[in-house]
Design a protein around this motif. Structure first.
Motif, PDB file in Angstrom:
ATOM      1  N   LEU A 201       0.837  -1.195   0.000  1.00 55.18           N
ATOM      2  CA  LEU A 201       0.000   0.000   0.000  1.00 55.18           C
ATOM      3  C   LEU A 201       0.872   1.245   0.000  1.00 55.18           C
ATOM      4  O   LEU A 201       1.888   1.306   0.702  1.00 55.18           O
ATOM      5  CB  LEU A 201      -0.898   0.022   1.239  1.00 55.18           C
ATOM      6  CG  LEU A 201      -1.929  -1.097   1.348  1.00 55.18           C
ATOM      7  CD1 LEU A 201      -2.582  -1.082   2.713  1.00 55.18           C
ATOM      8  CD2 LEU A 201      -2.957  -0.981   0.232  1.00 55.18           C
TER       9      LEU A 201
ATOM     10  N   ASP B 224      -8.234  -0.971   4.934  1.00 53.88           N
ATOM     11  CA  ASP B 224      -6.918  -1.463   4.498  1.00 53.88           C
ATOM     12  C   ASP B 224      -6.218  -2.201   5.632  1.00 53.88           C
ATOM     13  O   ASP B 224      -5.599  -3.243   5.425  1.00 53.88           O
ATOM     14  CB  ASP B 224      -6.030  -0.307   4.026  1.00 53.88           C
ATOM     15  CG  ASP B 224      -6.483   0.287   2.707  1.00 53.88           C
ATOM     16  OD1 ASP B 224      -7.242  -0.393   1.973  1.00 53.88           O
ATOM     17  OD2 ASP B 224      -6.086   1.425   2.412  1.00 53.88           O
TER      18      ASP B 224
ATOM     19  N   ASN C 228      -3.671  -5.320  -2.629  1.00 54.03           N
ATOM     20  CA  ASN C 228      -3.973  -4.381  -3.698  1.00 54.03           C
ATOM     21  C   ASN C 228      -4.998  -4.967  -4.663  1.00 54.03           C
ATOM     22  O   ASN C 228      -5.831  -4.248  -5.195  1.00 54.03           O
ATOM     23  CB  ASN C 228      -2.710  -3.977  -4.448  1.00 54.03           C
ATOM     24  CG  ASN C 228      -1.931  -2.930  -3.682  1.00 54.03           C
ATOM     25  OD1 ASN C 228      -2.486  -2.245  -2.837  1.00 54.03           O
ATOM     26  ND2 ASN C 228      -0.654  -2.824  -3.964  1.00 54.03           N
TER      27      ASN C 228
ATOM     28  N   ARG D 204      -8.407  -4.379  -3.300  1.00 56.10           N
ATOM     29  CA  ARG D 204      -8.825  -2.979  -3.379  1.00 56.10           C
ATOM     30  C   ARG D 204      -9.150  -2.577  -4.800  1.00 56.10           C
ATOM     31  O   ARG D 204      -9.906  -1.655  -5.025  1.00 56.10           O
ATOM     32  CB  ARG D 204      -7.724  -2.052  -2.845  1.00 56.10           C
ATOM     33  CG  ARG D 204      -7.525  -2.185  -1.359  1.00 56.10           C
ATOM     34  CD  ARG D 204      -6.438  -1.278  -0.875  1.00 56.10           C
ATOM     35  NE  ARG D 204      -6.834   0.105  -1.089  1.00 56.10           N
ATOM     36  CZ  ARG D 204      -5.977   1.076  -1.281  1.00 56.10           C
ATOM     37  NH1 ARG D 204      -4.696   0.841  -1.325  1.00 56.10           N
ATOM     38  NH2 ARG D 204      -6.384   2.304  -1.451  1.00 56.10           N
TER      39      ARG D 204
END
Length: 161
Positions: free
Chosen positions: A84, A136, A157, A160
């Protein structure tokens, strides 16, 4: 920009520092320069405040991290093991040096004002720093990097995405 190597080095060294396996001087000697904002911010705002850099010691005995601080340090390490981006405004770097001196000369008043200006309008969840969003952080907890090697933190990731 993610500097995977620098993040991994800091995460490992931070673990060793917290557990009292290495001294503060050894910790500092092992760090590598990185342009990764996550590395810089966790190093200077997460790790560095935990020890006295005026003399060598380990984080044991009177220098040990209190029990309530260990989950916080673990969160910093968990962030380093993700891919991230660091999304908070930067609080380290050469541009902050004048503010540090001004803070000294005004007994901290200038620093308080600067921090209020910098944090006005921030939308991140400060309780999960250095993560920006609680979602997150919670996703990272689902993929523990030191307990489950078959999962890649890069999957965060993808979730997301």
């Amino acid at each position: 920009m993610i500097d995977r190597k620098a993040r991994d080095i800091l995460a490992e060294n931070f673990r060793h520092l917290i557990c009292g396996q290495i001294s503060n001087d050894q910790f500092e000697d092992r760090q590598k320069y990185s342009k990764d904002a996550g590395v810089c911010e966790v190093l200077y705002n997460g790790a560095w405040p935990l020890y006295d850099d005026l003399h060598e010691h380990k984080l044991t005995g009177k220098w040990a991290i209190p029990e309530e601080g260990k989950p916080i340090a673990a969160r910093y390490i968990l962030f380093l093991k993700t891919d991230l981006e660091y999304e908070w405004p930067r609080k380290t770097g050469i541009k902050e040096v004048p503010w540090a001196f001004l803070g000294l000369f005004t007994f901290g008043i200038a620093s308080l004002i600067r921090n209020r200006i910098k944090t006005k309008g921030e939308r991140g969840d400060k309780s999960v720093w250095p993560f920006y969003r609680r979602s997150d952080y919670e996703a990272a907890l689902e993929v523990p990097p030191y307990l489950n090697r078959e999962h890649s933190t890069r999957a965060l990731n993808a979730d997301r995405g």
